[in-house]
Design a protein around this motif. Structure first.
Motif, short mmCIF file in Angstrom:
data_model
loop_
_atom_site.label_atom_id
_atom_site.label_comp_id
_atom_site.label_asym_id
_atom_site.label_seq_id
_atom_site.Cartn_x
_atom_site.Cartn_y
_atom_site.Cartn_z
N LEU B 312 0.84 -1.20 0.00
CA LEU B 312 0.00 0.00 0.00
C LEU B 312 0.87 1.24 0.00
CD1 LEU B 312 -2.59 -0.94 2.81
CD2 LEU B 312 -2.94 -0.99 0.34
N GLN B 356 -8.58 -0.49 5.70
CA GLN B 356 -9.33 -1.09 4.61
C GLN B 356 -10.34 -2.10 5.13
OE1 GLN B 356 -7.00 -1.10 0.58
NE2 GLN B 356 -5.86 -2.27 2.07
N GLY D 347 -9.68 0.28 -1.05
CA GLY D 347 -8.36 0.89 -0.90
C GLY D 347 -7.82 1.48 -2.19
N ARG D 352 -3.73 8.40 -2.95
CA ARG D 352 -2.42 7.96 -2.50
C ARG D 352 -1.31 8.81 -3.14
NH1 ARG D 352 -3.32 3.47 0.78
NH2 ARG D 352 -5.19 2.27 0.31
#
Ligand code: SRM
Ligand code: SRM
Ligand code: SRM
Ligand code: SRM
Ligand code: SF4
Ligand code: SF4
Ligand code: SF4
Ligand code: SF4
Ligand code: SF4
Ligand code: SF4
Ligand code: SF4
Ligand code: SF4
Lengths: 358, 397, 397, 358
Positions: B312, B356, D347, D352
């Motif tokens: 991630l 998440q 996600g 990001r």
């Protein structure tokens, strides 16, 4: 020798004591910088003061003998002020530019090349490998050394379209930023672990072992009358977590461990958003001491990038522009089913448009 | 084993070539039996294509849960000197600045207690002392702390924070990365030394969006400098770059991700309301452009390596935060996260994975942060909304 | 109920306004008791804010498993005429072309057997006959087939294929969408009428990347026309567009997704090797630009609505396929997919979901298609590769 | 009346018999097209032949009375040739342009507006709603009629930056292309179904019912001595699958059913790749007969888009350029936790990077 007084929770020394006076004076008040030659930077303060930095590459694994030699150089050229970078290069902080040539010469004599600035390949961020880690599918330092020997011209020159960050990790834990590097070299196990059923009952706890497996591939089993485990090979993706908790479950495999190559990741927010590295080559053999297949593969990718990308374009940005089909075509790397994601969010990586070059 | 000169023909190959050689480094300390055994073991790995280490049980220093990685060879009879070969993680000073004296102090301590081999530095940022026997751990620790050094993190704790060189040498630092890193490290000494979290928690401080410590890729809490107002332009200098050969149209205007820069050969005009603070134009013309004056940081949460659910990058939590000591807002946020994750996170579940699992919306509600559109690349595309009972009221406000 | 003029004050509101009114349409057929009951039931839904239909059991015509949707009112006592109110899905002609005679034939049949209400057309493309009693199904079917019409799909079968107007009226059609749609429909009559798949399977044929039948969003097998060679340019016409006010730089060059077009005020130059056949430039200047001459289609698989795993767009399977009758390659591909999905697909698992479950790589191997990079937006980012036993050999070739 | 001969598997009639002679002649040989006025297109063949199309909007739900009237118009103006479009507009295919005004007049008198071409809002693709479907959380035709009455000027003019495709679906099954529309209006159930425990044992099979639930929220349970089921409300996401197999499990709810609005999807590959629609407004009340809240919300989004987007920029492309924060700011729509994805690939939707406008 007097016994030392043991303290706890003091934290690291305050950085302020390590900052050279020119930095203390101009802290937060730098105006701009230039890179007059590879490995040498000058930062000019609003006050007009100039700080010269000479950067040298290291293998990261350093003997104290070497660190002491660096300390001596720091004393000789920079009043003892020295730092390391986030990619484990060492930097000497000078105020007198006339000393730079001598420092460079001393460094090069010691065996540490000056470079790594600007549009170069800087040192390869890497990990422990066979020198220290139990899960390593390959060595770290040896692969890095073999690569840098060949990539060397790109360290001491600034002749690439942009910065090119190479990283190495010896297993899927990816200690470092392998997952976001222009080129990432990653050790991979490619087979399920083998089990030493005689030793296992003596040294491991079966429940802990069973629960260590993220895919649930490990099940308790009685083997030759002993409480042991069995591994459902179809479910194993070779992460080595089991070996971490139980040395009798052996993930390391001399025949089948190897190296994969990943490309196109980046961390900076410059131009494009940060990106993950993507699979370029799923498997190359472990071939110490010089890993020729790996070196050749990386050099090829660097060369194709260097010849084709536009100025300021990172490797991943170049690929985004030309498209993955052309990347595989230009590098001559075969595209296989291994390149197609089949993990959790796999569907998000399928091409869902007809915007194609034919 | 441990004889003086076991032949290492494979490793010797790696003494050749222009790049500095780790084999040479190891050999520099080979008057130590420990290091001779290391060379022997490593040569063996090179012959056999396989590593010879086992993960350690619990080793460490009294009162600490982290800072030492236990390691054992799987060939203890052949290489007895490295049957135990632990590493120390020594907390580095902010931005890896040293004086020669400090370096010599460290070298002397490691000379007395260990292999004489180090990593400068580990990937998290620590000074790594590579190879210590169990019996040497305590005395080495005493020496280190007396000299003003302490251990860094390992295990399920706050890991050693690190930062870019920032205001110490970089003209683009939007806040004081060194001070923030130091302050956070000092504030959370207990959390750093005594693992009490579901898993590791890493802080990294980068002074601007270039992110020279890779914080967005490698830290559970990424603090990345940015600014709110207009990029500072020195038009005279822009013209000098143009005169000096910079192709402003191709290298700057066309590469700006939002296309918000125009250049007419005389003036560079930036539509700052469209600028996403990517740094590109500033990077290319450092003498001409600078970040704005209203500076702070974006706080992002949750980066990690792939084990287990996939890697991630951190994601935006606070689009813009002023970063002044004592960094109360940042600490409040960190502590609110630790409270919730600490209670409900599973063992070995990084905070990014936890978010998440519970859903970012729920997570924000629990830690008391309002949702803002900056947190998402885009709103949801699927219709699987779990509506609260009080939905209608919400909508009525 | 079923009295002539139940008051429908709420529905009557919807007779007002400039847009044609569905209420007026329903009322046009309200001499039928069935339709009066429909109006009553609908008014009731408007009053109560709730629907009054129940899903049907198995109704249909003999020998077919699909083509009729059973529907029942949950207020059968109050609205007896629509206690049963099924729909027929009548397979439309390619691209919805009719003659007035054909329309009248359809109207006459529906006049005899049903409500007189239709949807022209259903979202899949069928002619929808809206509201039939069970007893009327067979006679209506006999009349339809005698008139040369047949039913479309419903349930777990091939669904009624549909196509854009293509070469019949569009200058951009890269293959004959009408013929392909007709041929596939005829070839798979059995698969269309007798559900034997894990779930529905939709075909849609679009003549070019504009995708005027939304095939990439709504069909398990999307066939979208494209070309391989150079865009055909008539420079004279380009200049006329420029003269006529088209800002070629802003509207064409800057909006080309690959930036491969340049315009110097005289000549438009396209670097066709970089063109991704998006159609934009052609769309804006239809008199000046045309797709190339080497034409075919991209075959994509797997689109679907969100139930249950989330919506999917189709993804590339064959980057470029020539589309000539009898479309053998296309049929071979479809049949290979049906074989594998038919055997291993779960009940109600669309092929797009199935592919994600088994992995696209494995799926390709099973249906005998070679992986090519055009199939992915990018290669995998996670390291969880399941290596085959014969890996090394593979790599050696 | 003679009994008809029943045939099977004959398939649809061959389209060729329905093509007007000018199309048969110029099939696949069209050169270009123009849109001389809203709702009227001319396609010019390589042969020089010209085909004129007059497009009219319909409510899709058509009485046979109307279809017969269309057939009459087709006979009068186009030798009987007529077609429908993929968005259920009707198209008259003429060879003689002088007849266009009369045809337009006849159509408008019949109540069918000419338009929907070019940079317009064409007809709203929609579904059954309360007219015919059991899972509908709202009506389809009524919402569409209410919307089109207000969006009407955008149907009969071509004054938008680009095409704007509005779609409607009455439940999560999303019959149509709601999931890829510039603006999608979607009926939503917002509560778990209620169970009629008296009726259930008589009309439904418990195992079938249990297995119908995609989230496993339904479990067998004995209620008042009867074999029935219970629903774990926390697990239910209101899809209505259970109601499809068992009418005693009632998903429709007069109080809490409502409408959500989604924006920025597209299907074409022009310029940008096809995109899903994203959530703009999670919930608006069901307010027949005119759904004023829904109409207002959609009109607002259309207006803000029309005022701000660049020429040729679809709604989703405009948002991609300005960013979602600015979309919410400009439209005044509040951003809530419901907008943040919490489904499978959630996600992947988090931001990001630090590329933000401050
Ligand atoms: C010294 C160091 C920070 C530190 O605290 O140690 C540093 C220092 C500088 N970085 Fe960096 N960066 C350093 C690691 C990084 C990293 C992290 C990494 O590599 O792991 C990144 C992110 C890399 C990535 O995106 O994958 C990084 C991305 C940048 C960029 C953005 C480059 C891009 O276009 O994407 C710039 C801007 C530029 O160079 O144009 C930059 C620019 C700079 C400048 C010019 C900043 C300044 O004005 O002083 C410094 C000299 C750059 C040079 O070497 O040419 N620095 N820089 C690090 C040196 C590492 C080394 O020894 O090579
Ligand atoms: C020493 C170091 C590599 C190096 O050579 O520099 C290292 C070494 C190990 N890492 Fe790491 N990690 C090191 C930085 C990292 C980083 C980079 C960072 O911190 O910036 C990462 C990626 C970022 C992240 O945290 O996700 C990293 C991701 C991991 C992971 C995967 C964690 C995950 O959530 O995916 C593991 C597995 C684990 O925690 O069990 C791991 C586990 C390990 C262990 C403890 C192996 C184990 O399971 O026992 C390794 C001990 C090796 C040894 O022999 O000493 N290491 N590890 C780095 C720490 C040095 C230091 O303190 O400065
Ligand atoms: C009639 C029609 C809507 C309309 O008003 O036009 C329709 C109506 C129904 N659809 Fe649909 N679907 C219709 C086109 C679509 C489309 C669009 C398309 O085919 O291009 C889709 C989206 C594309 C796709 O296939 O994913 C669609 C996705 C669904 C789904 C979700 C399937 C999925 O995999 O996500 C369901 C649920 C199901 O299959 O149980 C569904 C189920 C249904 C059912 C059968 C409801 C049910 O569970 O019994 C509806 C019957 C309504 C009724 O009262 O007649 N309908 N349905 C369309 C068929 C008319 C025709 O034959 O021309
Ligand atoms: C008649 C029809 C095909 C059919 O077989 O029925 C059709 C016909 C044409 N389309 Fe289309 N499109 C038709 C549905 C679509 C759809 C599907 C849909 O809306 O559900 C799409 C995809 C929409 C999307 O992306 O969400 C579609 C995306 C396009 C585009 C791409 C627009 C864009 O910039 O994204 C063009 C090109 C253009 O207009 O510039 C186009 C262009 C055209 C042209 C100009 C093609 C031509 O040269 O004849 C035709 C007239 C367009 C016009 O109405 O202005 N057509 N077109 C459909 C008319 C629907 C209606 O009644 O309004
Ligand atoms: S990457 Fe794996 S093998 Fe290498 S140091 Fe980290 S945990 Fe050990
Ligand atoms: S290597 Fe990983 S996946 Fe395989 S059995 Fe061990 S823990 Fe499980
Ligand atoms: S992150 Fe920014 S502030 Fe920090 S060193 Fe890099 S360029 Fe300078
Ligand atoms: S910082 Fe980046 S986004 Fe902002 S003007 Fe410069 S190049 Fe454009
Ligand atoms: S999809 Fe292409 S070929 Fe078909 S009607 Fe639309 S524009 Fe014409
Ligand atoms: S079709 Fe699209 S990609 Fe190709 S040149 Fe035209 S605008 Fe560019
Ligand atoms: S969207 Fe839902 S309610 Fe509407 S017709 Fe389709 S299945 Fe029925
Ligand atoms: S509505 Fe859907 S999720 Fe809820 S209980 Fe019924 S089937 Fe399950």
């Amino acid at each position: 020798m007097a016994v030392a007084t043991r303290k706890t929770d003091i934290g690291p020394p305050n950085y302020k004591q390590f900052l050279p006076p020119i930095i203390q004076k101009n802290y937060g008040k730098w105006a701009y910088h230039e890179i007059p030659e590879p490995g040498v930077m000058v930062h000019v303060a609003e006050s007009g003061d100039k700080l010269y930095t000479v950067r040298a590459g290291t293998p990261r694994l350093l003997a104290i003998t070497t660190i002491r030699a660096f300390a001596d150089l720091a004393d000789r050229y920079c009043d003892g002020y020295i730092r390391w970078t986030s990619r484990h290069n060492v930097e000497f902080l000078l105020t007198d530019p006339s000393k730079i040539p001598a420092l460079k010469k001393d460094l090069e004599e010691l065996g540490f090349p000056v470079g790594g600035t600007g549009n170069a390949i800087s040192s390869i961020v890497h990990t422990q490998g066979w020198v220290h880690c139990h899960s390593a599918a390959t060595d770290a330092s040896g692969v890095v050394k073999s690569l840098m020997d060949e990539l060397f011209p790109h360290f001491v020159n600034m002749d690439l379209p942009a910065k090119l960050r190479v990283a190495f990790a010896c297993c899927l834990n990816m200690c470092g930023a392998v997952h976001c590097s222009d080129i990432a070299v990653l050790g991979v196990h490619t087979r399920a672990p083998t089990i030493d059923h005689d030793e296992l009952p003596k040294v491991c706890e079966v429940p802990t072992l069973v629960s260590s497996c993220p895919t649930g591939a490990i099940r308790p089993a009685t083997v030759d009358g002993n409480a042991s485990v069995e591994i459902e090979e179809e479910q194993c993706m070779y992460c080595g977590n089991c070996y971490t908790v139980c040395p009798s479950v052996k993930i390391n495999n001399a025949e089948t461990d190897g190296i994969s190559i990943w490309v196109g990741g980046k961390v900076s927010n410059a131009r494009s958003e940060p990106k993950f590295s993507k699979l370029a080559i799923p498997y190359l053999p472990n071939n110490p001491p010089r890993w020729p297949e790996v070196v050749e593969a990386v050099v090829n990718i660097v060369n194709v990038y260097a010849q084709n990308a536009r100025k300021h374009e990172r490797l991943g940005e170049w690929i985004d522009r030309i498209g993955w089909p052309r990347f595989f075509e230009l590098t001559g790397i075969p595209f296989t089913k291994y390149h197609i994601d089949d993990f959790k969010h796999a569907g998000e990586t399928y091409k869902r448009s007809v915007q194609l070059k034919h | 084993m441990s004889e003086k000169n076991r032949a290492t023909p494979l490793l010797d190959e790696l003494e050749k070539g222009p790049w500095p050689s780790f084999v040479k480094e190891i050999k520099k300390e080979s008057e130590r039996p420990m290091v001779r055994d290391l060379l022997g073991l490593l040569e063996r790995s090179y012959e056999e294509h396989i590593g010879h280490w086992k993960h350690g049980g619990l080793v460490g220093v009294m009162g600490y849960g982290g800072g030492v990685i236990g390691r054992y060879s799987d060939l203890p009879e052949e290489f007895p000197e490295i049957a135990e070969f632990h590493t120390y993680r020594v907390n580095q000073p902010s931005a890896w600045f040293y004086t020669s004296d400090a370096l010599r102090t460290l070298c002397d301590i490691w000379d007395r207690h260990g292999s004489g081999l180090t990593n400068m530095h580990g990937s998290t940022g620590d000074i790594i002392f590579l190879g210590s026997k169990t019996e040497a751990l305590e005395p080495c620790f005493a020496d280190l702390t007396e000299a003003g050094f302490d251990l860094g993190g390992s295990g399920s704790d706050v890991r050693t924070p690190s930062c870019c060189v920032g205001p110490a040498r970089c003209e683009w630092a939007c806040y004081d990365t060194l001070e923030a890193c130091y302050d956070i490290t000092q504030t959370y000494q207990d959390e750093l030394h005594r693992p009490a979290f579901p898993y590791k928690y890493k802080f990294k401080f980068a002074g601007c969006p270039n992110d020279c410590v890779a914080s967005i890729a490698r830290s559970d809490m990424s603090v990345i400098g940015t600014w709110k107002d207009n990029i500072q332009i020195d038009q005279e200098q822009v013209r000098e770059y143009a005169a000096g050969g910079t192709d402003i149209e191709a290298e700057i205007c066309e590469m700006c991700p939002t296309g918000c820069i125009t250049w007419n050969g005389e003036q560079l005009v930036i539509d700052n309301s469209e600028c996403v603070k990517c740094m590109h134009c500033i990077n290319v013309m450092p003498r001409a452009l600078k970040p704005g004056k209203e500076r702070g940081a974006t706080i992002l949460i949750g980066a990690k390596a792939p084990i287990i659910g996939g890697a991630l990058l951190s994601s935006v939590f606070v689009p813009f935060l002023e970063m002044e000591p004592p960094y109360e807002d940042l600490k409040e946020l960190a502590e609110a996260i630790w409270d919730f994750w600490g209670e409900y996170g599973k063992n070995r579940e990084r905070v990014g994975e936890f978010i998440q699992r519970v859903g970012l919306g729920n997570f924000l509600e629990e830690i008391g942060l309002d949702p803002v559109p900056e947190m998402v690349a885009h709103p949801r595309t699927n219709p699987y909304i779990f509506f609260d009972e009080e939905l209608e009221e919400d909508e009525d406000e």
